[in-house]
Scaffold this motif. Structure first.
Motif, PDB file in Angstrom:
ATOM      1  N   GLU A   1       0.678  -1.257  -0.159  1.00  0.00           N
ATOM      2  CA  GLU A   1      -0.073  -0.028   0.038  1.00  0.00           C
ATOM      3  C   GLU A   1       0.862   1.202   0.060  1.00  0.00           C
ATOM      4  N   SER A   2       1.986   1.225   0.544  1.00  0.00           N
ATOM      5  CA  SER A   2       2.918   2.289   0.527  1.00  0.00           C
ATOM      6  C   SER A   2       3.444   2.539  -0.817  1.00  0.00           C
ATOM      7  N   ARG A   3       3.476   1.719  -1.552  1.00  0.00           N
ATOM      8  CA  ARG A   3       3.873   1.735  -3.196  1.00  0.00           C
ATOM      9  C   ARG A   3       2.747   1.989  -4.126  1.00  0.00           C
ATOM     10  N   ALA A   4       1.458   1.626  -3.663  1.00  0.00           N
ATOM     11  CA  ALA A   4       0.446   1.645  -4.532  1.00  0.00           C
ATOM     12  C   ALA A   4      -0.053   3.005  -4.847  1.00  0.00           C
ATOM     13  N   PRO A   5      -0.774   3.168  -6.119  1.00  0.00           N
ATOM     14  CA  PRO A   5      -1.338   4.328  -6.436  1.00  0.00           C
ATOM     15  C   PRO A   5      -2.536   4.590  -5.723  1.00  0.00           C
ATOM     16  N   GLY A   6      -3.071   3.972  -4.515  1.00  0.00           N
ATOM     17  CA  GLY A   6      -4.218   4.109  -3.719  1.00  0.00           C
ATOM     18  C   GLY A   6      -4.294   3.030  -2.861  1.00  0.00           C
TER      19      GLY A   6
END
Length: 162
Positions: free
Chosen positions: A39-44
């Motif tokens: 989640e820290s790397r995801a777009p949302g």
């Protein structure tokens, strides 16, 4: 189940759902580590939940479904149905033409909620690969396994103390 926290009970005495809850807690302990990293790397935002093997088999490609056991439990991490397009960022997409399937024009919803109408789009830009799930798994798999083992060890200790 030898060595299992529920081994102290016969099948008839075993508290309902106790083994299931232990397994799900262990899966979530490992899954939460990978979820946070992804989640820290995801777009949302990404979802995390426990799903059964039957449900997972319907969602993966046929080669993968052959190794998924129907009665298994899995920690699923990924975008919600609303954010289905995150997969393009994970896997990329090549340039392609967009043409209407039926006569008429293609309509997209604009940022302000209005419709943006186009006749067609030639060579739509594609999406560069920027994975967020694979690096999260690769970087955190050992930590996740240790977290799952800690949950199971704690439950075994509880059962041994009886």
């Amino acid at each position: 189940c030898v060595g299992c926290p529920c081994a102290q009970y016969t099948t008839a005495e075993r508290p309902a759902g106790s083994l299931k809850e232990i397994i799900e807690n262990a899966l979530m302990a490992g899954g939460e580590i990978i979820h946070a990293a992804a989640e820290s790397r995801a777009p949302g935002p990404l979802e995390i939940r426990i799903i059964g093997g039957r449900s997972l088999r319907k969602r993966v490609d046929p080669q993968m479904s052959a190794i998924v056991k129907a009665n298994g439990k899995f920690c699923a991490i990924g975008p919600s149905k609303k954010n289905w397009y995150f997969r393009f960022r994970e896997f990329g997409a090549s340039k392609h033409d967009i043409r209407p399937k039926k006569a008429g024009a293609i309509a997209f919803e604009g940022r302000d909620g209005g419709k943006v109408i186009r006749g067609w789009a030639n060579a739509t830009g594609g999406v560069q690969i920027r994975p967020f799930m694979r690096p999260a798994v690769d970087d955190n798999k050992n930590t996740a396994v240790i977290a799952m083992g800690d949950v199971l060890a704690r439950e075994i200790e509880k059962a041994a103390k009886g």
